[in-house]
Design a protein around this motif. Structure first.
Motif, PDB file in Angstrom:
ATOM      1  N   LYS B 203      37.720  41.405  35.821  1.00  0.00           N
ATOM      2  CA  LYS B 203      39.070  41.063  35.515  1.00  0.00           C
ATOM      3  C   LYS B 203      40.169  42.037  36.404  1.00  0.00           C
ATOM      4  CE  LYS B 203      41.094  41.001  30.899  1.00  0.00           C
ATOM      5  NZ  LYS B 203      40.731  40.993  29.480  1.00  0.00           N
ATOM      6  N   ASP B 204      39.610  43.213  36.520  1.00  0.00           N
ATOM      7  CA  ASP B 204      40.735  43.815  37.181  1.00  0.00           C
ATOM      8  C   ASP B 204      40.801  43.443  38.654  1.00  0.00           C
ATOM      9  OD1 ASP B 204      40.686  46.018  35.104  1.00  0.00           O
ATOM     10  OD2 ASP B 204      39.293  47.486  35.924  1.00  0.00           O
ATOM     11  N   LEU B 205      39.691  43.254  39.349  1.00  0.00           N
ATOM     12  CA  LEU B 205      39.761  42.940  40.857  1.00  0.00           C
ATOM     13  C   LEU B 205      40.394  41.479  40.839  1.00  0.00           C
ATOM     14  CD1 LEU B 205      36.295  43.799  42.010  1.00  0.00           C
ATOM     15  CD2 LEU B 205      38.259  44.928  42.389  1.00  0.00           C
ATOM     16  N   ARG B 206      40.378  40.526  39.893  1.00  0.00           N
ATOM     17  CA  ARG B 206      41.008  39.353  39.851  1.00  0.00           C
ATOM     18  C   ARG B 206      42.568  39.562  39.855  1.00  0.00           C
ATOM     19  NH1 ARG B 206      41.381  35.258  41.766  1.00  0.00           N
ATOM     20  NH2 ARG B 206      42.033  34.293  39.980  1.00  0.00           N
ATOM     21  N   GLU B 207      42.966  40.524  38.968  1.00  0.00           N
ATOM     22  CA  GLU B 207      44.485  40.625  39.037  1.00  0.00           C
ATOM     23  C   GLU B 207      44.937  41.276  40.274  1.00  0.00           C
ATOM     24  OE1 GLU B 207      46.344  43.694  35.490  1.00  0.00           O
ATOM     25  OE2 GLU B 207      45.056  42.112  34.631  1.00  0.00           O
ATOM     26  N   GLU B 208      44.167  42.130  41.004  1.00  0.00           N
ATOM     27  CA  GLU B 208      44.417  43.105  41.954  1.00  0.00           C
ATOM     28  C   GLU B 208      44.490  42.014  43.084  1.00  0.00           C
ATOM     29  OE1 GLU B 208      41.713  46.898  41.044  1.00  0.00           O
ATOM     30  OE2 GLU B 208      41.648  46.051  43.164  1.00  0.00           O
ATOM     31  N   THR B 209      43.698  41.015  43.199  1.00  0.00           N
ATOM     32  CA  THR B 209      43.614  40.070  44.669  1.00  0.00           C
ATOM     33  C   THR B 209      44.786  39.183  44.185  1.00  0.00           C
ATOM     34  OG1 THR B 209      42.129  38.814  45.963  1.00  0.00           O
ATOM     35  CG2 THR B 209      41.989  38.322  43.745  1.00  0.00           C
ATOM     36  N   GLN B 210      45.216  38.796  43.078  1.00  0.00           N
ATOM     37  CA  GLN B 210      46.411  37.885  42.961  1.00  0.00           C
ATOM     38  C   GLN B 210      47.734  38.649  43.409  1.00  0.00           C
ATOM     39  OE1 GLN B 210      46.113  36.137  38.949  1.00  0.00           O
ATOM     40  NE2 GLN B 210      44.107  35.403  39.304  1.00  0.00           N
ATOM     41  N   GLN B 211      47.826  39.710  42.978  1.00  0.00           N
ATOM     42  CA  GLN B 211      48.924  40.456  43.536  1.00  0.00           C
ATOM     43  C   GLN B 211      48.795  40.510  45.099  1.00  0.00           C
ATOM     44  OE1 GLN B 211      48.961  43.999  41.219  1.00  0.00           O
ATOM     45  NE2 GLN B 211      49.371  43.159  39.171  1.00  0.00           N
ATOM     46  N   ARG B 212      47.685  40.995  45.694  1.00  0.00           N
ATOM     47  CA  ARG B 212      47.489  41.147  47.019  1.00  0.00           C
ATOM     48  C   ARG B 212      48.152  39.777  47.644  1.00  0.00           C
ATOM     49  NH1 ARG B 212      42.980  44.369  46.782  1.00  0.00           N
ATOM     50  NH2 ARG B 212      41.586  42.606  46.784  1.00  0.00           N
TER      51      ARG B 212
END
Lengths: 553, 284
Positions: B203-212
């Protein structure tokens, strides 16, 4: 991958208001907290009539725990409270604002998908900082035990999880409470069933028709003879751009009368009194249903076992007494108290005390007395005894009783608005049907408006819901009509002579004899739990992310 | 751990997106380019290694500058820490062999050498399924194809995979290979996350990658043939041994059956459909 259990300090099951309050309070105390929610989104499994209260006497309120709650997650505050006594087309309305305002800091109408999913975001942020967090689409199926002791939870989607405390905030059909043997689905008398329609309406139209300011709202309650003698009543709450209109009945009464819940809702929607609020373009956004525990009978006096504590509906903490329907606020208080109890117990290096401490806090903070009021124990239950009930009904309907109603109109209105009187209301026909009917007959004025609303039929209502059921999750154990036939009518998405619902009955020819049998299709299930009580089933929730998905709630 | 996923931009063949001219030829200009759907399975498999084992996931493609958006799509919809595009005119019109040569050189040009390289199971346009295995041949690594699930033992430096034998769903074998290793993910690949901690990280990584992905240019490296020190004779059209002698459109199936049009906006209007279909309901 190994099957070794993961460990968290706390596991909270369910992210409704009770779970959210528990998780936020655990996180504030620095407890590593994992929150497991089975919906695709918090709120997608939740239904409520729609009023959340903040009580002045409560140690915790939802806006105390989540400061932006009212701005972000609620609809309109309730600024007007009316109860309508109905007999035929005659209506006598009482202002019960005093009852509503008693001990009330504020009360807002809510739609649960919006409310709970907002709460879930806050909960995830706060619990993530503790090393835990919130996961959706996880169905917690039961308790993890070691040497007979509860040490955590089992789930359908994840390896077992151990915890020092398990907060079961998994709702009215809590599988954890049943696994622990603390709650059951046995007695229809302990439950209400509510059904609700969320009806689309422009904000300006609401302001106009209910004569409220844009930031104000109304709550209307309905009782009397419009529900074919089924014990219960109706409600209407104003949201920002919709209305929540529903009915709540004693489940035993629904079962006995073989009433069709959706038809009872339609009786309210099509009553002439509603014409002033509902136009021809009646647009129903969503039909929903839910079981409601009657805390007077169902609230568990000692809702804990080993490391497990129950909060909210899972513990039967839903106060429904006549016109008072309060559940979410008690769930919030209980959730926060359970968390506080764990934090206290942990500070004393003995987390195993948490359950006992929680129970003590529920009593000390006055929660249990609200859920199981002394007045009801003394007077209400007396009124439920057969002979007393018969006598009361006879008196109320007699000439003497009617004279009393006429003579004491003002007193009656005050009585309806008295918190003390209301706490004594017995669960009989007298307060729900007979008295309101007599009041309306003797004091009411006929309503002459023509109501042109034609509510959608059950097929369309089911068709408008979002489902991804997956495997059947309920097993019908006894298929005979005697054992399970009540479900055909009592199930809010089934009806006699309706082929598209969950339950249907049929005569089956077998070896020359004829059997009256019931069959089940879980496809349109709204997971209310009614059939767990009125039929012989093995009842479970669907897998995480599966099953009905409410968009309003 | 460094994991690299190879991807290609392909025409979006989904109904409503793809556009063909009168002769049945694909209209490239009118059809959007998207990430090859099978490559998303490969990227999901790589993302699983990131969630479970940590490390770094790179997404690499060879193609025109417009493929930047294909890489962005992968970063946004699945996951990527950084993006690599191998792009210049000399690489154009490459067949699978020249593409494999180029991509393999791109992989070897990375600062941190990959432990795993993933490819999807054939592209939606060429459908050869050659580029992945040929890239692996250039690298001279072990390769596991038709992979359904994957576990990595970092200490032992091995990868264990369940794979379809001959692409047949009825026969599944478990194989183990040393890393570095080349993985071709089957479209049936299902990432599994049985641990709460993995799901939270996901969940954390999905949020990060969408921002990236919003600012993907900052995470994009573009290399031309000079950056890779590649001889133009061995890449692009010049380096492609494949000769396409011709393309025959598959003729549309002639519609000989009679069709009855029914307006279906009203319930009553569907009655004739029922009348038509009822005789078949018995299985006749």
């Amino acid at each position: 991958m190994t099957d070794a259990a993961e460990e968290y300090e706390a596991v909270v099951v369910g992210c409704g208001p009770g779970g959210a309050a528990a998780a936020a309070t655990l996180a504030r105390n620095g407890v590593e907290t994992l929150v497991l929610e089975r919906g695709v989104d918090a709120g997608s499994k939740n239904v409520s009539g729609g009023l959340i209260y903040a009580e002045e006497s409560a140690p915790y309120t939802i806006d105390g725990l989540f400061p932006d709650f009212r701005e972000e997650a609620t609809e309109r505050p309730v600024t007007e409270n009316i109860i309508h006594n109905i007999a035929g087309d005659k209506v006598k309305s009482f202002d019960i604002g005093d009852l509503h305002h008693h001990d009330t800091a504020w009360a807002d109408a809510v739609l649960r998908r919006k409310m709970d999913s907002w709460l879930a975001k806050q909960v995830h942020e706060r619990t993530r900082e503790t090393g835990g967090g919130l996961l959706t689409e996880v169905h917690v199926t039961g308790l993890l035990r070691e040497r007979g002791e509860i040490v955590g939870v089992t789930t359908e989607e994840l390896d077992p999880i151990k915890a020092d405390i398990v907060v079961a905030a998994d709702g009215v059909n809590s599988e954890l409470a049943r696994d622990a043997g603390l709650m059951d689905w046995e007695e229809p008398e302990e439950w209400f069933q509510g059904v609700k329609a969320v009806v689309d309406m422009e904000p300006e139209v609401i302001n106009d028709r209910f004569d409220v300011a844009p930031d104000d709202g109304a709550a209307h309650l309905f009782s009397g003879d419009l529900f074919d003698g089924v014990r219960g009543g109706g409600f209407l709450y104003t949201n920002e751009s919709s209305l929540s209109i529903g009915t709540v009945f004693h489940l035993d009464s629904i079962a006995e009368e073989r009433a069709e819940p959706h038809e009872l809702l339609d009786s309210l929607l099509t009553h002439p009194l509603m014409a002033q609020w509902l136009s021809d373009e009646y647009d129903e956004r969503e039909y929903s249903a839910k079981l409601v525990p009657d805390s007077k009978k169902a609230a568990h006096p000692s809702p804990h076992e080993d490391r497990l504590v129950l909060v909210g509906d899972a513990a039967g903490q839903m106060q429904a007494q006549g016109p008072i329907i309060k559940g979410m606020n008690h769930a919030v208080t209980a959730g926060a108290l359970a968390a506080e109890a764990f934090a206290d117990a942990r500070a004393r290096d003995d987390p195993s005390q948490a359950g006992d401490l929680y129970e003590k806090k529920l009593h000390d903070e006055g929660v249990m007395d609200k859920l199981r009021p002394t007045g009801y124990k003394v007077f209400g239950q007396l009124g439920e005894l057969g002979p007393v009930d018969d006598l009361s009904n006879a008196i109320a309907e007699s000439a003497v009783g009617r004279f009393g109603v006429r003579a004491a109109a003002g007193l009656l209105e005050r009585a309806y608005a008295s918190p003390r009187m209301v706490s004594m209301i017995p669960d009989t026909k007298l307060p729900y049907v007979t008295l309101p009917t007599v009041i309306a007959e003797e004091l009411g004025e006929p309503v002459t408006d023509e109501n042109t609303v034609s509510p959608p039929d059950l097929g369309d209502r089911i068709g408008d819901l979002t489902y991804d059921v997956g495997d059947p999750h309920i097993e019908l154990v006894d298929k005979s009509f005697e054992a399970s036939g009540t479900a055909v009518t009592a199930c809010p998405v089934s009806a006699e002579d309706f082929g598209g619902g969950c339950y249907r009955d049929e005569m089956v020819q077998t070896n020359g004899s004829e059997e009256h049998l019931v069959s089940l299709d879980t496809q349109p299930c709204v997971e209310c739990g009614t059939c767990a009580i009125v039929a012989d089933t093995e009842w479970e929730h669907p897998a995480g992310g599966k099953g009905v998905e409410f968009n309003q709630g | 751990m460094h994991t690299v996923v190879m991807t290609k931009g392909v025409p979006d063949f989904r109904e409503g997106q793809v556009s063909f001219d009168e002769d049945g030829h694909l209209e490239r200009g009118k059809t959007p380019t998207v990430m090859n759907p099978n490559d998303k399975h490969a990227l999901r498999a790589a993302f699983q290694t990131k969630v479970r084992n940590g490390g770094h996931v790179s997404l690499m493609s060879m193609g025109p500058p417009g493929y930047e958006e294909v890489l962005q799509e992968g970063m946004r919809d699945v996951y990527a820490d950084d993006l690599y595009l191998l792009s210049d005119r000399e690489m154009g019109a490459a067949d699978t062999w020249a593409t494999a040569m180029t991509v393999a050189t791109g992989l070897q040009n990375l600062d941190e050498q990959p432990d795993l390289v993933f490819a999807g199971f054939k592209t939606a346009d060429g459908e050869t399924g050659h580029t992945g295995p040929q890239t692996c041949w250039c690298l001279d690594w072990p390769m596991i194809t038709h992979v359904l699930s994957l576990d990595i033992d970092e200490d032992a430096g091995t990868v264990r995979a369940k794979r379809l034998v001959d692409g047949d769903i009825s026969e599944i074998e478990t194989v183990e290979a040393p890393m570095p290793c080349f993985i071709v993910a089957d479209p049936e690949f299902e990432p599994t996350y049985r641990k709460a901690s993995h799901r939270l990280k996901h969940k954390d990584l999905r949020e990060e990658t969408q921002q990236r992905a919003e600012e993907y240019e900052e995470h994009l490296t573009v290399w031309d043939h000079e950056d890779l020190n590649l001889d133009p004779d061995y890449i692009g059209l010049d380096g492609s041994p494949t000769i396409v002698s011709g393309v025959d459109p598959i003729p549309k199936a002639p519609s000989e059956r009679e069709a009855t049009m029914i307006e279906a906006d009203e319930r009553e209007a569907l009655e004739p459909v029922l009348d038509e279909l009822t005789p078949y309901a018995a299985g006749d």
